[in-house]
Design a protein around this motif. Structure first.
Motif, PDB file in Angstrom:
ATOM      1  N   LEU A  27      44.320  25.951  32.518  1.00 30.73           N
ATOM      2  CA  LEU A  27      45.708  26.143  31.050  1.00 30.73           C
ATOM      3  C   LEU A  27      46.248  27.540  30.998  1.00 30.73           C
ATOM      4  O   LEU A  27      45.542  28.755  31.189  1.00 30.73           O
ATOM      5  N   GLU A  28      47.455  27.340  30.387  1.00 30.63           N
ATOM      6  CA  GLU A  28      48.094  28.460  29.939  1.00 30.63           C
ATOM      7  C   GLU A  28      47.301  29.845  29.086  1.00 30.63           C
ATOM      8  O   GLU A  28      47.526  30.883  29.438  1.00 30.63           O
ATOM      9  N   ASP A  29      46.844  28.994  27.695  1.00 28.47           N
ATOM     10  CA  ASP A  29      46.318  30.050  26.973  1.00 28.47           C
ATOM     11  C   ASP A  29      44.997  30.640  26.984  1.00 28.47           C
ATOM     12  O   ASP A  29      44.424  31.403  26.018  1.00 28.47           O
ATOM     13  N   LEU A  30      43.884  30.204  27.534  1.00 34.24           N
ATOM     14  CA  LEU A  30      43.113  30.602  27.939  1.00 34.24           C
ATOM     15  C   LEU A  30      43.097  31.594  29.328  1.00 34.24           C
ATOM     16  O   LEU A  30      43.472  31.955  30.711  1.00 34.24           O
ATOM     17  N   ASN A  31      42.729  32.760  28.754  1.00 33.94           N
ATOM     18  CA  ASN A  31      42.573  33.994  29.604  1.00 33.94           C
ATOM     19  C   ASN A  31      41.456  34.746  30.062  1.00 33.94           C
ATOM     20  O   ASN A  31      40.262  33.683  29.627  1.00 33.94           O
ATOM     21  N   SER A  32      41.060  34.853  30.982  1.00 32.49           N
ATOM     22  CA  SER A  32      40.182  35.597  31.875  1.00 32.49           C
ATOM     23  C   SER A  32      39.270  36.708  30.645  1.00 32.49           C
ATOM     24  O   SER A  32      39.850  37.373  30.260  1.00 32.49           O
ATOM     25  N   LEU A  33      37.990  36.548  31.833  1.00 31.68           N
ATOM     26  CA  LEU A  33      37.687  37.468  30.246  1.00 31.68           C
ATOM     27  C   LEU A  33      38.185  39.459  31.207  1.00 31.68           C
ATOM     28  O   LEU A  33      37.568  39.867  30.111  1.00 31.68           O
ATOM     29  N   VAL A  34      38.203  39.009  31.885  1.00 27.99           N
ATOM     30  CA  VAL A  34      38.836  40.518  32.885  1.00 27.99           C
ATOM     31  C   VAL A  34      40.311  40.659  31.987  1.00 27.99           C
ATOM     32  O   VAL A  34      39.940  41.911  31.813  1.00 27.99           O
ATOM     33  N   ASP A  35      40.695  39.937  31.220  1.00 29.28           N
ATOM     34  CA  ASP A  35      41.915  40.246  30.787  1.00 29.28           C
ATOM     35  C   ASP A  35      41.595  40.377  29.319  1.00 29.28           C
ATOM     36  O   ASP A  35      42.573  41.265  28.616  1.00 29.28           O
ATOM     37  N   MET A  36      40.847  40.041  28.610  1.00 29.11           N
ATOM     38  CA  MET A  36      40.091  39.578  27.483  1.00 29.11           C
ATOM     39  C   MET A  36      39.209  41.322  27.036  1.00 29.11           C
ATOM     40  O   MET A  36      38.881  42.109  26.014  1.00 29.11           O
ATOM     41  N   TYR A  37      38.125  41.272  28.256  1.00 33.30           N
ATOM     42  CA  TYR A  37      36.946  42.247  27.612  1.00 33.30           C
ATOM     43  C   TYR A  37      37.499  43.763  29.046  1.00 33.30           C
ATOM     44  O   TYR A  37      38.102  43.125  29.963  1.00 33.30           O
ATOM     45  N   TYR A  38      36.953  44.879  28.162  1.00 31.22           N
ATOM     46  CA  TYR A  38      37.294  46.116  29.132  1.00 31.22           C
ATOM     47  C   TYR A  38      35.737  47.162  28.865  1.00 31.22           C
ATOM     48  O   TYR A  38      35.389  47.348  28.115  1.00 31.22           O
ATOM     49  N   PRO A  39      35.548  47.163  30.078  1.00 35.80           N
ATOM     50  CA  PRO A  39      34.645  48.533  30.248  1.00 35.80           C
ATOM     51  C   PRO A  39      34.721  49.180  28.509  1.00 35.80           C
ATOM     52  O   PRO A  39      35.476  50.080  28.659  1.00 35.80           O
ATOM     53  N   GLY A  40      33.269  49.875  28.301  1.00 36.23           N
ATOM     54  CA  GLY A  40      33.123  50.956  26.772  1.00 36.23           C
ATOM     55  C   GLY A  40      33.595  50.551  25.858  1.00 36.23           C
ATOM     56  O   GLY A  40      33.192  50.671  24.491  1.00 36.23           O
ATOM     57  N   THR A  41      33.623  48.888  25.614  1.00 33.13           N
ATOM     58  CA  THR A  41      34.352  48.342  24.456  1.00 33.13           C
ATOM     59  C   THR A  41      32.667  47.443  23.705  1.00 33.13           C
ATOM     60  O   THR A  41      31.677  47.297  24.441  1.00 33.13           O
ATOM     61  N   LEU A  42      31.994  47.773  22.447  1.00 37.57           N
ATOM     62  CA  LEU A  42      30.684  48.221  21.770  1.00 37.57           C
ATOM     63  C   LEU A  42      31.138  46.588  21.260  1.00 37.57           C
ATOM     64  O   LEU A  42      32.036  46.247  20.222  1.00 37.57           O
ATOM     65  N   VAL A  43      29.548  45.951  21.839  1.00 34.83           N
ATOM     66  CA  VAL A  43      29.520  44.053  21.221  1.00 34.83           C
ATOM     67  C   VAL A  43      28.164  44.312  20.568  1.00 34.83           C
ATOM     68  O   VAL A  43      27.276  44.636  20.807  1.00 34.83           O
ATOM     69  N   ARG A  44      28.111  43.521  19.432  1.00 31.18           N
ATOM     70  CA  ARG A  44      27.154  42.699  19.255  1.00 31.18           C
ATOM     71  C   ARG A  44      26.538  41.908  20.153  1.00 31.18           C
ATOM     72  O   ARG A  44      27.147  40.447  20.116  1.00 31.18           O
ATOM     73  N   CYS A  45      24.880  41.378  20.094  1.00 33.29           N
ATOM     74  CA  CYS A  45      24.793  40.389  21.363  1.00 33.29           C
ATOM     75  C   CYS A  45      23.319  39.900  20.188  1.00 33.29           C
ATOM     76  O   CYS A  45      21.960  40.650  19.464  1.00 33.29           O
ATOM     77  N   ILE A  46      22.891  38.567  20.341  1.00 29.06           N
ATOM     78  CA  ILE A  46      21.677  38.318  20.885  1.00 29.06           C
ATOM     79  C   ILE A  46      20.668  37.855  22.535  1.00 29.06           C
ATOM     80  O   ILE A  46      21.412  37.137  22.901  1.00 29.06           O
ATOM     81  N   VAL A  47      19.873  38.251  22.163  1.00 27.94           N
ATOM     82  CA  VAL A  47      19.072  37.566  23.597  1.00 27.94           C
ATOM     83  C   VAL A  47      18.105  36.316  23.342  1.00 27.94           C
ATOM     84  O   VAL A  47      18.456  35.603  22.352  1.00 27.94           O
TER      85      VAL A  47
END
Length: 1838
Positions: free
Chosen positions: A133-153
């Motif tokens: 799909l054209e609109d589907l970007n891979s994780l590598v394109d959207m997320y970069y090392p060093g970014t802070l994220v909120r997550c849940i176990v």
């Protein structure tokens, strides 16, 4: 008002407080008095209502009990449970998961399915459809090392070996599960994910059901620009969103992702956060509740409690936390069951949207020799400080080999250990280290350490169908595919291998990014000594190596090597015998030995052969002679490992470590290294049996193979920058070789493969060559340029001049040499270390520059040098030169400290220094790469010098800038103690203890060849392929690479084309980057519009005869693909002039930035593929900030609009402007660059268009300064106003009033343009121009000067005019008064006299010059009268003769004899004979002759403004007008007439009256002192009056005589009586003020310390605080207040003064904290008063609501303090509303106080109502008073 009533009910029956407000009131009380503890938030099971009802003492008890129980431990994986919320940081990104760094060194994993709903749906649809799909970007394109994220176990999984793995989700539905629509409030910071892209913005998934979150496009623009990751947000992208607006009860929310909004977000009580919806990542204001050994307990958001473990305290403040301290904190995790909230105080997390600090790649895996223990925690591990100052943490298991060997005593603070960095925790910003020996010594620690072809040891840990998994180390696992388990295919591998077996493997492929490691266990490959083929570039024809068959078919075999390199063995190359069915002879996985026949790296094609022509028929058979065996075995360029057999005088005899027997070879000494010194040292250090890796076969000389270790020669061979035979040599080539022989006529140079050339004497060096042996030695590495070749005689002529052979970047080449040198030195040290001998050599490698040694002086030599000895330098010669002994006088036997400068291992000499600047402790200084430093040469070794930087760090600089740079004249050589400029290239010490730097900027004779700009058009060489394309052909291709101004496209396998930036879009948006709209691998359809010659890069038209051999120029413009090709690109003419002629001056063009040329100071742009332009520096912008750093403002490839201004001199480039056509007309504003500075005149400014203009010193500023050119330097960019532009002369102004006429800034010195601007009596400022015999010339404007006569310069008589030149130098700024203006003659007469200007005299009083004022005139008049009474002529004559001989005449007087007199001033007595005028004139003449040496009397004419004689007359008349008062009324001619007795009497009376007036004025007490004498008289009469002394100081300060003012202050302090303390204090305060304004911080502190000794310290401290505050030195004031709070903590006034200071600064929060501290420090009896005073200050400067709360709180505790009630009333009457005031009065009159006090309050109430109320309200007060009286009387009766 209801809220105030609820909080502070009136007197009488108290209202019941509402449940909602109860906790807030309680907290406020708690904060105020710090008595009660709050219950821990995580245990709050009760409702707030119940909590409000609890008894106070019960709460206290519970809280105390819990405080004792809680132990703050770091989080362990055992404590992690499902549903736990974390703030994490992305550590690694792959296609299928995110690796998240969690607090306390934990790791978690987010699968690709746990991003968000929208992303998961797209993934599902892609899987269902089976296409991308054209609109589907891979994780590598959207997320970069060093970014802070909120997550849940989501789960904690346990593996078979007992290890736990944390699975996470960042899905907002799960993370924000605790939130609902009603809980949303503006200002909340949430994590959201883009769920869809709309026209006007983005729909954001924030995981709250029933809520639609919308992000407007304009709110996202700044964020998109800042992150620079495409023009739009992508579906599934994670965003930090701040809620801007909540609509329809939370059903619709508007968001913002603007960096400024996100960074400033702070979680507050208003946002109604609860424990059920509290989110990690929120930044809160927290208050320290308790400081424990392992952390801190905090209160935040009113009622919540959280903990901070020791890893999350701010490292800068870790020891300084105190209870009740308020600070910012960030929530790290929330436990779902226990509700334990963990926070961090680290700075990187206190600004949402930021990212934690990263660890540099070179530090990972680094071994730290000395890591210092900062703290040790029994249960968790130790915190260390590493060598670079960073903190690191080691868990208990990593502190020792096992628990038994662990010794806690070795981890006391300050202990040092060797450790290795094994990981980095992003969330803790700390390295994780290990002290385990096996980890420190481990060869591999991470995938990056492993290289293809490495042989590794591993342990089998799993057998699977695809192969066997092998564990190399704890963190590195690899796979051995089934094919590679053995030389043959194993059907049952489990029989050969079992789990736990140790195996020896070889790395086939390693991909650190994907953590992929493929290994082989094939013995033939593991044991192979042949070269490793890991890339197609390594496959040089003739190379023999091992590979394995992956496919055998009828066409031949495909053989695979390392890193997936594969090649084809055609059928005819399989064997010398024909093979019909290769698949029957060769099997898959078979190891074979192959030879490379041909390789094409670009096409990744490799042709191989099994027929090894250089190999004997039978491999195992021994050959008859070793020579034959060696001939066939080793080729030139082949890399081998060797073992030293024997050391000889001329080199080493070695054996090649090869599987097929030992082959003997030799390495000449000069081939051990590129550096002569290293060659000798290595030969000296090597011993028999030592192994030398990676030595290159250089050739076969006679019986033996010659090998070389020269890295430059090896690199040249490996990079194919060599010639194999004479036919390959071309003039202009640069070749690396070595000196074969040095002859008197030149140098013979030999290259690999045996080609030799001659560099004649004249081509050896840029300097004059006297003796060739001074320049080069045999065996030395050189780089030679081929000048010419003689094919017949096979001779090559070379050039060794650095100017010809250098790349031009001498700094880079110099650093490369230095880096290689130290790399080799480190190898030698490691060789000695591996040997492990406890010998002298062992001690040598431990000594590094910068190391401090304890030495004993052994001997002091005659030349001043000294020898030392010591236990650490046994067997070594330690010496220090006379320079390095500094100023120390040392004697034998004396102990001393020294620092190592250089260790010469060859001679076993250690050079040390005793200089203080090198010995003193070097401060940790953050150095930056490429920073310029001033360095002092400390030691000069062979090849490099050791220098010291400003802070004492030692650095090495290379003496040579090139291999050929070998000779220096004595004057060019560096000398010890010399200061040079150095550019730092490394910021970390290497193993040799030094930083690396290059000498610069030094003018070296290096001539840089500048490449033609057209040559760099295609930035990469594209192969010229013959093709059949013609104009207009439409082709399809794949984008190969994207460069800023062009894109290369692969049309087919061989043909490559180019698309210029101008040929991508029809309409190019300005500021965009057209080439970046295409991506590598993208398919494009393009049209051929031209071609480019490969060799010249010149643009060729389609019709050119050579077009078919060009690189096609393409276009993908829609208009050009569909329509016709633009005519411009089909020109047949190659004349650039005609092409440029198509552009007219003033035309606007769109061009594309190529680069900013720093050397030429212009911006290079490309307009079309064949037309380039340049924008000169000053035409880039009208903004001076842009012009200061143009390279930062213009990015390569950016589209910009420019105006054509013409063509350049060479007619090859367009001249462009980004600011339009600059007119430079009068009145316009432009930019310019300072070109030249002329003292006392002004500036020369370079203007756009190559013009220059002048700026006078009168036009530099609106306020003249003493040093008008001080703010300017050559090269400074300035904005200029054009005053006029005539005949090519341009006058400019830099005055702000001209540049910004609307700014209304104060113009202190108004422009004077013509004489009409000057009025009589006006005060003007200007600069002294010159001093002549006629007076002082004074500049008022560029075109207008004035004159100051000497009598108007000062009230003193000056005989030597050199005094004027000393005190009135050219360019001195002065204030003058206009005495007269003659517009006709353009004359301006000025005065500098103090009575005219009000300024101090230009000549100081201290010179002791005589005055000629009224007093002196009267005295002389009296003397004259007395003498006249005596009629004896003889006496009068004697008087004349005496007056002639006087050295200093007492009177000067102007005597104009006639109209044309020049106005020469003549000195004479007034006692001349009045009877005879001729006699008087005759007496004057000889006097003039006698005083001929006085310069003023030599002038024959007066000062003239022009050549006109009339002007002279005017000057004389003006002089007459301005003569002294005594002559004002007289006619000039009357002076020459005889006076009668009556006239003499009248004159005498007149003079007597004037004298009386003068004496009366001096006696007048109201008279203001005018001079230092006046002040001296006054202070003598009133020595104890500080006001007089202060006025005296002010008088000197007006004249900017600071030292005199200081002297007056010191006099005052000595003079004033010691009992007058206040008077003395006033002088001290004045002196402090003086030092603050005119002195330095040091002088101020000295005065302050003295003042504290002589006065009450507290008063001095308070005065200095006021001085700091008034002069806006807030930082110093704050520091002083902190000192006062420690020293005078019991003084109430100090606390109040500091509070006032803080409130004036707007620091209300700090004031609240200060009150709490004050109450702790002061006695209890002072509390009420202090609170009251704080509240009053709050009302004046701070928060009135908080002030009211303080008063209310105090009065509720002390209701009978009528003084507080009175103050409260007064303030509320002043600041509050009438309702609030009446509320207070109502409460007061209902109190039960003494009748006298009640009467006072009733009276005040009545007065208030009479003034502000109505008749009804007055009656109401009276009734209330009556009721009170009746109640009291009835009580009395009862």
């Amino acid at each position: 008002m209801t809220s105030i009533e609820e909080n502070f009910p009136r007197g009488g029956i108290q209202k019941k407080p509402t449940e909602r407000k109860t906790p807030n009131l309680k907290l406020e009380r708690d904060n105020l008095f710090a008595v009660h503890h709050e219950e821990q938030s995580q245990k709050r099971k009760r409702s707030q209502k119940d909590q409000g009802k609890q008894k106070k003492f019960k709460t206290d008890k519970t809280a105390t009990a819990k405080d004792n129980v809680v132990d703050i431990e770091p989080l362990t994986i055992e404590a992690v449970c499902e549903g736990m919320l974390f703030l994490g940081c992305i550590k690694e990104v792959s296609d299928y998961e995110l690796v998240i760094s969690l607090p306390n060194g934990l790791l978690g994993f987010v699968p690709v399915t746990q991003i968000c709903d929208a992303y998961s749906k797209m993934l599902s649809s892609q899987v269902a459809q089976g296409e991308l799909l054209e609109d589907l970007n891979s994780l590598v394109d959207m997320y970069y090392p060093g970014t802070l994220v909120r997550c849940i176990v989501t789960s904690v999984e346990k593996s078979a070996d007992g290890r736990r793995s944390i699975k996470l989700s960042i899905d907002p539905k799960k993370v924000n599960n605790g939130l609902n629509a009603s809980a949303l409030a503006s200002g909340m910071l949430l994590s959201g994910f883009v769920s869809s892209v709309e026209d006007h913005g983005y729909l954001i998934d924030i995981g709250v059901g029933g809520t639609h979150a919308f992000l407007p496009r304009q709110k996202a623009q700044n964020y998109i620009k800042a992150v620079k990751r495409g023009p739009d947000l992508k579906i599934g992208q994670n965003l930090n969103c701040v809620i801007v607006e909540v609509k329809n009860e939370g059903r619709v929310v508007h968001l913002s992702v603007d960096r400024s909004d996100v960074t400033a977000s702070l979680a507050t009580e208003r946002q109604n956060w609860t424990l059920s919806n509290l989110l990690p990542g929120l930044v809160v204001k927290a208050r320290v509740q308790k400081v424990a050994p392992l952390g801190i307990k905090l209160n935040f958001l009113s009622s919540f409690t959280g903990i901070v473990d020791f890893m999350h305290m701010d490292p800068e403040k870790s020891i300084n936390y105190a209870a009740d301290q308020v600070m910012k904190a960030c929530i790290l995790s929330v436990h779902p069951a226990s509700k334990v909230v963990r926070l961090t105080l680290r700075q990187a997390f206190l600004h949402p949207g930021g990212s934690p600090n990263q660890l540099s790649n070179d530090r990972m895996g680094a071994v730290v020799e000395e890591s210092t223990v900062k703290a040790f925690y029994k249960k968790f591990g130790a915190v260390f400080e590493l060598d670079d100052g960073a903190l690191a943490f080691a868990r208990l298991k990593h502190l020792s080999k096992n628990r038994k060997s662990f010794k806690p005593g070795a981890f006391k603070t300050g202990c040092k250990h060797k450790s290795r960095i094994i990981d980095y925790s992003l969330m803790d910003e700390m390295c994780i280290v290990s002290l385990k020996y096996q980890i420190i010594e481990a060869r591999f620690l991470q995938y990056q350490d492993i290289h293809t072809g490495d042989v590794v040891q591993g342990k089998v840990f799993a057998l699977k169908s695809v192969g066997m998994q092998v564990k190399v180390t704890d963190g590195i696992k690899g796979l051995v595919p089934s094919m590679h388990l053995a030389d043959v295919i194993l059907k049952q591998p489990e029989k050969k291998y079992s789990i736990g077996d140790e195996v020896k493997c070889r790395v086939l492929e390693c991909n650190p990014a994907g953590k992929k490691l493929i290994l082989t266990l094939k013995r033939s490959l593991v044991q192979s000594k042949l070269p490793v083929l890991s890339s197609y570039e390594d496959a040089k024809p003739g190379v023999i190596t091992h590979g394995f068959v992956v496919c055998a078919r009828e066409f031949g075999c495909i053989v695979k090597f390392y890193n997936d390199v594969k090649g084809l063995v055609p059928k005819n190359e399989l064997s010398s015998e024909p093979i019909s069915c290769p698949d029957k002879v060769f099997h898959e996985g078979q190891v074979v030995k192959v030879m490379v026949l041909k390789c094409e790296p670009q096409q990744e094609r490799l042709l191989l052969s099994f027929r090894l022509s250089s190999e004997p028929a039978l491999e195992g058979r021994k050959e008859c002679t070793p020579k034959k065996k060696q001939e066939v075995k080793y080729q030139i360029g082949e890399m081998v490992d060797v073992k030293v057999l024997k050391k000889k005088d001329n080199g080493l005899e070695v054996s090649i470590l090869e599987g097929e027997g030992n082959v003997v070879a030799s390495i000449p000494t000069m081939h051990l290294s590129d550096f002569i010194t290293t060659c000798k040292l290595l030969w000296h250090c090597l011993q028999e049996g030592d192994v030398l890796p990676r030595v290159m076969c250089l050739g076969d000389k006679g019986e033996r193979i010659i090998l070389s270790r020269k890295s430059a020669v090896i690199s040249a061979v490996q990079e194919e920058q060599v010639v194999r035979n004479f036919s390959e040599i071309q003039p202009g080539m640069l070749l690396t070789g070595y000196v074969r022989n040095v002859m008197p006529f030149g140098v013979f140079v030999e290259f690999p493969f045996g080609v030799t050339g001659l560099a004649p004497k004249m081509s050896m060096c840029d300097k004059f060559v006297t003796d060739t042996k001074d320049h080069f030695v045999v065996g030395q590495t050189v780089i030679a340029k081929v000048v010419s070749i003689d094919e017949e005689k096979q001779r090559v002529l070379l050039n060794l001049k650095v100017s010809e052979c250098s790349s031009g970047d001498s700094a880079a080449e110099s650093f490369a040499l230095l880096n290689q040198y130290f790399k080799e030195m480190i190898e030698i040290r490691s060789l000695l270390r591996r040997r492990g001998e406890p010998s002298m050599a062992q001690g040598l490698y431990e000594l590094v520059p910068g190391k401090e040694l304890q030495l004993v002086v052994q001997d002091v030599k005659e030349d001043g040098s000294a020898l030392f000895s010591g236990s650490c330098v046994t067997g070594l010669t330690v010496t220090a030169t006379r320079y390095h002994l500094g100023d120390k006088n040392i004697v034998p036997g004396e102990k001393t400290k020294a620092v190592v400068l250089h260790v010469d291992a060859l001679t076993s000499k250690v050079y040390v220094s005793l200089r203080e600047q090198l010995l003193k402790q070097r401060t940790k200084q953050w150095l930056t790469e490429n920073s310029q430093h001033s360095a002092i040469v400390q030691h000069i070794a062979e090849g490099f010098a050791i220098v010291s930087l400003e802070k004492g760090q030692l650095a090495a600089i290379s003496i040579a800038s090139h291999f050929n740079d070998t000779f220096r004249f004595d004057s060019e050589k560096l000398k010890v103690g010399q200061t040079i400029s150095a550019t730092l290239k490394t910021v970390k010490m290497n193993d040799c203890g030094v930083l690396l730097a290059v000498q610069g900027p030094v003018k070296r004779n290096v001539f840089v060849r500048v490449r033609n700009e057209s040559e760099t058009a295609l930035e990469e060489m594209l192969p010229a392929v013959k093709h059949s394309l013609s104009l207009g052909d439409v082709v399809t291709g794949t984008v190969k690479s994207v460069k800023p101004t062009h894109v290369t496209v692969a049309i087919d396998d061989k043909l490559t084309g180019s698309i210029h930036a101008s040929r991508i879009l029809d309409e190019v948006p300005i500021g965009s980057f057209p080439t970046y709209t295409l991506k590598a691998g993208q398919k494009v359809t393009a049209r051929v519009i031209g071609g480019r010659d490969v060799n010249t890069h010149r643009y060729l038209p389609i019709t050119h005869p050579h077009f078919t051999q060009t690189v096609p120029e393409l276009s993908i413009r829609p208009s050009e693909i569909e329509g016709k090709v633009t005519a411009m690109l089909n020109l047949e003419e190659e004349n650039a002039l005609k092409k440029l002629g198509l552009y007219s001056v003033g035309q606007t063009v769109t061009c594309f930035v190529k680069k900013y040329n720093i050397l030429k100071n212009w911006l290079e742009v490309e307009v079309t593929p064949d037309i380039r332009g340049r924008v000169p520096h000053l035409l880039l912008s009208l903004n001076t900030k842009v012009l200061k750093h143009p390279e930062k403002s213009f990015k390569n490839g950016q589209a910009i609009t420019a105006t054509v201004t013409g063509t350049d001199v060479t007619k090859t480039h367009l001249c462009l402007s980004l600011t339009g056509i600059q007119s430079l007309e009068q009145g316009t504003i432009t930019v310019g660059m300072v070109k030249k500075m002329t003292p006392h005149v002004g500036l020369t400014i370079a203007l756009p268009g190559g013009k220059t203009g002048k700026v006078s010193i009168f036009h530099l500023n609106d306020t003249y300064t003493e040093n008008p050119l001080g703010d300017f330097k050559v090269g400074k960019i300035v904005r200029c106003y054009i005053l006029f532009n005539k005949n090519g002369k341009i006058q400019l102004s830099l005055r702000q009033s001209r540049l910004n006429p609307k700014s209304n800034s104060k113009v202190e010195d108004v422009e004077i343009t013509c004489i009409k601007d000057v009025k009589k009596g006006q005060l003007v400022r200007g600069y002294v121009k010159s001093i002549t015999q006629s007076g002082v010339f004074f500049g008022l404007s560029p075109s207008l000067h004035g004159r100051i006569l000497f009598q108007n310069v000062s009230p003193y008589f000056v005989q030597k005019h050199s005094l004027y030149e000393k005190y009135l130098p050219e360019g001195k700024l002065l204030t003058a008064k206009v005495l007269g203006v003659s517009e006709k003659g353009k004359h301006i007469e000025l005065s500098l006299l103090p009575e005219d200007t009000g300024m101090p005299c230009v000549l100081p009083e201290s010179l002791g010059l005589p005055r000629y004022d009224a007093e002196e005139e009267k005295r002389k008049a009296r003397e004259m009268e007395k003498r006249e009474e005596l009629k004896v002529k003889a006496k009068r004559r004697r008087g004349n003769s005496e007056s002639e001989q006087e050295a200093k005449p007492k009177k000067r007087k102007i005597c104009p004899a006639d109209e044309n007199d020049s106005g020469i001033e003549v000195y004479y007595r007034e006692e001349e004979d009045d009877d005879d005028q001729e006699e008087e004139a005759a007496k004057r003449k000889p006097k003039i002759k006698k005083r001929g040496e006085a310069p003023r009397l030599q002038v024959s004419v007066g000062f003239t403004w022009d050549e006109d004689m009339n002007a002279m007359d005017t000057a004389v008349l003006n002089q007459k007008e301005e003569s002294s008062e005594s002559e004002e009324e007289e006619d000039p001619q009357s002076k020459l007439k005889k006076q009668t007795k009556k006239e003499k009497e009248l004159e005498k009376q007149k003079k007597e009256k004037e004298l009386c007036k003068l004496e009366a004025a001096l006696m007048d007490p109201s008279r203001q002192p005018q001079s230092a004498d006046d002040f001296d008289r006054l202070v003598l009469s009133s020595p104890n009056s500080s006001i007089l002394w202060l006025q005296y100081m002010a008088f000197h300060l007006q004249a900017t005589e600071i030292e005199k003012a200081r002297a007056v202050a010191e006099r005052a302090l000595k003079t004033i009586c010691f009992r007058e303390e206040q008077e003395k204090l006033n002088v001290w305060v004045a002196l402090l003020n003086l030092e603050n304004m005119y002195g330095s911080e040091e002088t101020l502190m000295k005065v302050f310390e003295r003042a504290v000794q002589y006065n009450e310290p507290l008063k001095v401290f308070q005065h200095l605080c006021d001085i700091y505050a008034n002069s806006e030195k807030y930082k110093q004031a704050e520091e002083l207040y902190h000192t006062m709070l420690k020293r005078f903590r019991q003084e109430k006034s100090v606390w109040l003064k500091y509070a006032s200071f803080l409130l004036k600064q707007g620091q209300t929060e700090a004031t609240h904290r200060l009150l709490e501290r004050a109450l702790k420090a002061l006695a209890t009896k002072e509390h009420v008063d202090v609170i009251s005073r704080f509240a009053q200050l709050e009302f004046r400067f701070g928060d009135s609501e908080h002030a009211k709360a303080l008063f209310e709180s105090t009065l509720s505790s002390y209701p009978k303090r009528t003084d507080i009630w009175s103050i409260y009333m007064d303030i509320m009457i002043k600041h509050g509303s009438q309702k609030e005031v009446r509320d207070i009065f109502e409460r007061v009159i209902h109190l039960s106080l003494a009748p006298k006090k009640m009467k006072f309050f009733f009276k005040r109430y009545l007065d208030y109502e009479k003034k502000f109320g109505t008749t009804e309200s007055v009656l109401a007060v009276k009734r209330a008073a009556l009721e009170y009286v009746e109640t009291k009387s009835s009580l009395a009766d009862a």
